[in-house]
Design a protein around this motif. Structure first.
Motif, PDB file in Angstrom:
ATOM      1  N   UNK A 165      -0.542 -38.357  34.941  1.00  0.00           N
ATOM      2  CA  UNK A 165      -0.787 -39.098  33.769  1.00  0.00           C
ATOM      3  C   UNK A 165      -2.145 -40.127  34.351  1.00  0.00           C
ATOM      4  N   UNK A 166      -2.624 -40.898  33.512  1.00  0.00           N
ATOM      5  CA  UNK A 166      -3.926 -41.798  33.839  1.00  0.00           C
ATOM      6  C   UNK A 166      -3.111 -43.348  34.009  1.00  0.00           C
ATOM      7  N   UNK A 167      -1.977 -43.412  34.253  1.00  0.00           N
ATOM      8  CA  UNK A 167      -1.443 -44.750  34.161  1.00  0.00           C
ATOM      9  C   UNK A 167      -1.627 -45.356  35.538  1.00  0.00           C
ATOM     10  N   UNK A 168      -2.024 -46.763  35.195  1.00  0.00           N
ATOM     11  CA  UNK A 168      -2.158 -47.516  36.283  1.00  0.00           C
ATOM     12  C   UNK A 168      -0.925 -47.923  36.904  1.00  0.00           C
ATOM     13  N   UNK A 169      -0.796 -47.898  38.374  1.00  0.00           N
ATOM     14  CA  UNK A 169       0.387 -47.866  39.141  1.00  0.00           C
ATOM     15  C   UNK A 169       0.594 -48.809  40.270  1.00  0.00           C
ATOM     16  N   UNK A 278     -15.019 -45.236  34.673  1.00  0.00           N
ATOM     17  CA  UNK A 278     -13.812 -44.294  34.242  1.00  0.00           C
ATOM     18  C   UNK A 278     -13.224 -44.043  35.747  1.00  0.00           C
ATOM     19  N   UNK A 279     -11.999 -44.811  36.116  1.00  0.00           N
ATOM     20  CA  UNK A 279     -11.268 -44.843  37.191  1.00  0.00           C
ATOM     21  C   UNK A 279      -9.757 -45.091  36.860  1.00  0.00           C
ATOM     22  N   UNK A 280      -8.898 -44.420  37.888  1.00  0.00           N
ATOM     23  CA  UNK A 280      -7.477 -44.852  37.583  1.00  0.00           C
ATOM     24  C   UNK A 280      -7.120 -45.901  38.946  1.00  0.00           C
ATOM     25  N   UNK A 281      -6.462 -46.827  38.509  1.00  0.00           N
ATOM     26  CA  UNK A 281      -6.206 -47.944  39.497  1.00  0.00           C
ATOM     27  C   UNK A 281      -4.624 -47.875  40.034  1.00  0.00           C
ATOM     28  N   UNK A 282      -4.481 -47.775  41.133  1.00  0.00           N
ATOM     29  CA  UNK A 282      -3.278 -47.819  42.060  1.00  0.00           C
ATOM     30  C   UNK A 282      -3.254 -49.202  42.988  1.00  0.00           C
ATOM     31  N   UNK A 283      -2.391 -50.075  42.773  1.00  0.00           N
ATOM     32  CA  UNK A 283      -2.520 -51.071  43.479  1.00  0.00           C
ATOM     33  C   UNK A 283      -1.118 -51.042  44.457  1.00  0.00           C
ATOM     34  N   UNK A 284      -1.057 -51.597  45.766  1.00  0.00           N
ATOM     35  CA  UNK A 284      -0.023 -51.689  46.601  1.00  0.00           C
ATOM     36  C   UNK A 284       0.304 -53.202  47.079  1.00  0.00           C
ATOM     37  N   UNK A 285       1.639 -53.428  47.405  1.00  0.00           N
ATOM     38  CA  UNK A 285       1.867 -54.736  47.847  1.00  0.00           C
ATOM     39  C   UNK A 285       3.193 -54.516  48.740  1.00  0.00           C
ATOM     40  N   UNK A 286       3.309 -55.288  49.681  1.00  0.00           N
ATOM     41  CA  UNK A 286       4.314 -55.175  50.605  1.00  0.00           C
ATOM     42  C   UNK A 286       5.249 -56.242  50.383  1.00  0.00           C
ATOM     43  N   UNK A 287       4.833 -57.302  49.187  1.00  0.00           N
ATOM     44  CA  UNK A 287       6.068 -58.181  48.823  1.00  0.00           C
ATOM     45  C   UNK A 287       6.146 -58.022  47.432  1.00  0.00           C
ATOM     46  N   UNK A 288       7.075 -58.520  46.846  1.00  0.00           N
ATOM     47  CA  UNK A 288       7.369 -58.610  45.728  1.00  0.00           C
ATOM     48  C   UNK A 288       6.583 -59.433  44.630  1.00  0.00           C
ATOM     49  N   UNK A 289       5.480 -58.843  43.930  1.00  0.00           N
ATOM     50  CA  UNK A 289       4.579 -59.827  43.361  1.00  0.00           C
ATOM     51  C   UNK A 289       5.036 -60.716  42.385  1.00  0.00           C
ATOM     52  N   UNK A 290       6.308 -60.580  42.104  1.00  0.00           N
ATOM     53  CA  UNK A 290       6.965 -61.602  40.891  1.00  0.00           C
ATOM     54  C   UNK A 290       7.049 -62.791  41.682  1.00  0.00           C
TER      55      UNK A 290
END
Length: 449
Positions: A165-169, A278-290
């Motif tokens: 898919x092209x879903x941001x993740x 035209x890009x897909x974004x993937x983000x990472x985090x070592x902590x809960x962003x909530x």
């Protein structure tokens, strides 16, 4: 018919331009690049072409590029261009895994023949991988993220489900657990696989230049802007942007990123003209962003915009049964990379690994495997850390048995003999701790007891 693809890297503008033109006239699709770092952004295990690089370049030279490309995929064909006086260096390159080398000045016809052979070979490699996957054997995803525990099986299932898919993740997990590996897997399974994968460390971007780095600028946008420059978002054209540790991004920039995610356009500094993105974004985090949303350091609207799909990469402590097999996998990788014979790992050593704490997760285990292969690490780990009988005896017993089963390839006789217990007692303990050897051993065929 699709043209054969070549990544051409040469810091000499004139040489790069003339070589690219000649190869295009010979029927190749050429991506001409000035630096090795640009080639790394385009390389992936799914790359279906060849790399042609000058061996002498400032910054990342051809030999370094060869090593970095083979960290991505050891079977990407790399052809190095050398001078007359560099034959010894070229021989070294061949020993380091280069597909071939060609001397300057070269005849384009001869170069084209070498490139076509390399690309045909690469096509066979990729086709064999595809056929192995179709046949139900271990696929590329399992090679990247090995493990038989349910948390890893679930992670690979989710990656396959959203990869095309092209879903941001949003990918969440502790340091060293493999978040970037998961992000690259998503990219390589998507239709964007042949386009750039641009990783941006949000924690390392200089605050004064952060907008210019991401969005680019026009000449004169600020005193040091002598010429126009693409930002990293534009450089990812058609591909994937990885925003590593996005929780470190300043709030002001978060608002601008939200607009980019929503409208898929950017505006370079010093310009009023929007540029489609035209890009897909993937983000990472070592902590809960909530938690970051609650304490006001991360925008709630950006969190929900990024969190179209969410993946959780588990720490090693959540999959201790995988540690012995994972270590063996890393040892094989390290031995191949250093061109050294694979060193035998004693079963007791693997058992001890399963009982240790790994705060650095897979990265820490990988470092240990490197030292082990290079002979810098002995086989006496001492007592596994964190094995206090009062509160962790059950956990340790389960890890000990699982590690022994993995070390002996699923055969139970040497396990109960090594542990000094009867066959019946071993079965009872396996049942008590919910140990299924089929989820531990690295094969699916029938195992002798």
């Amino acid at each position: 018919m699709t043209k054969a693809r070549v990544l051409l890297i040469d810091d000499d503008d004139q040489m790069r331009s003339s070589t690219a033109q000649a190869l295009e006239l010979s029927g190749f699709e050429v991506e001409a690049l000035a630096a090795g770092e640009e080639a790394l952004a385009l390389a992936a295990p799914s790359f279906a072409g060849a790399v042609l690089s000058d061996i002498r370049m400032p910054g990342m030279d051809g030999m370094t590029l060869l090593g970095r490309l083979h960290e991505v995929d050891a079977e990407i064909p790399v052809i190095l261009v050398t001078g007359h006086a560099e034959v010894q260096l070229a021989v070294q390159a061949m020993r380091s895994g280069a597909y071939d080398f060609i001397e300057k000045p070269f005849v384009v016809h001869d170069l084209a023949k070498v490139l076509r052979r390399a690309i045909e070979h690469r096509g066979l490699v990729l086709e064999n991988r595809r056929l192995r996957a179709v046949a139900g054997k271990r696929d590329d995803m399992e090679a990247r993220l090995p493990g038989r525990t349910l948390v890893m099986v679930d992670l690979r299932y989710r990656l396959r489900a959203i990869g095309a898919s092209d879903a941001d993740t949003l990918i969440v997990g502790p340091t060293g657990a493999g978040k970037e590996v998961a992000a690259r897997a998503l990219h390589d399974m998507s239709a964007r696989a042949g386009k750039p994968f641009v990783a941006i460390n949000c924690a390392a971007l200089p605050e004064a230049l952060i907008e210019s780095e991401l969005f680019g600028h026009e000449a004169g946008a600020f005193p040091a802007a002598l010429r126009p420059r693409y930002g990293k978002f534009e450089h990812a054209r058609g591909g994937t942007v990885l925003l590593d540790e996005i929780g470190s991004m300043p709030l002001e920039l978060q608002a601008k990123l939200l607009r980019v995610l929503h409208e898929r356009v950017i505006t370079r500094l010093g310009s009023n003209d929007p540029v489609p993105l035209d890009v897909r974004f993937i983000a990472t985090s070592k902590t809960d962003l909530k938690d970051a949303v609650e304490n006001g350091t991360f925008r709630e609207d950006l969190y929900w915009r990024l969190n179209v799909a969410m993946l959780q990469v588990p720490p090693l402590s959540a999959r201790r049964e995988d540690i012995p097999l994972l270590f063996l996998h890393l040892v094989r990788e390290s031995a191949t990379r250093h061109k050294l014979p694979e060193r035998e790992v004693p079963p007791a050593y693997l058992t001890a690994l399963a009982g240790r704490d790994w705060p650095g997760n897979v990265r820490e285990l990988r470092n240990l495997s490197e030292r082990f292969v290079l002979g810098l690490e002995g086989t006496d780990l001492g007592d596994p850390a964190g094995t206090r009988l009062a509160d962790r005896v059950a956990e340790f017993e389960r890890s000990l048995i699982s590690g022994a089963i993995a070390a002996h390839g699923g055969r139970l006789k040497p396990v109960y003999e090594m542990l000094g217990i009867s066959r019946k007692t071993l079965y009872e303990k396996m049942q008590k701790h919910g140990i299924d050897r089929r989820l531990i051993v690295d094969r699916t065929d029938e195992i002798d007891a």
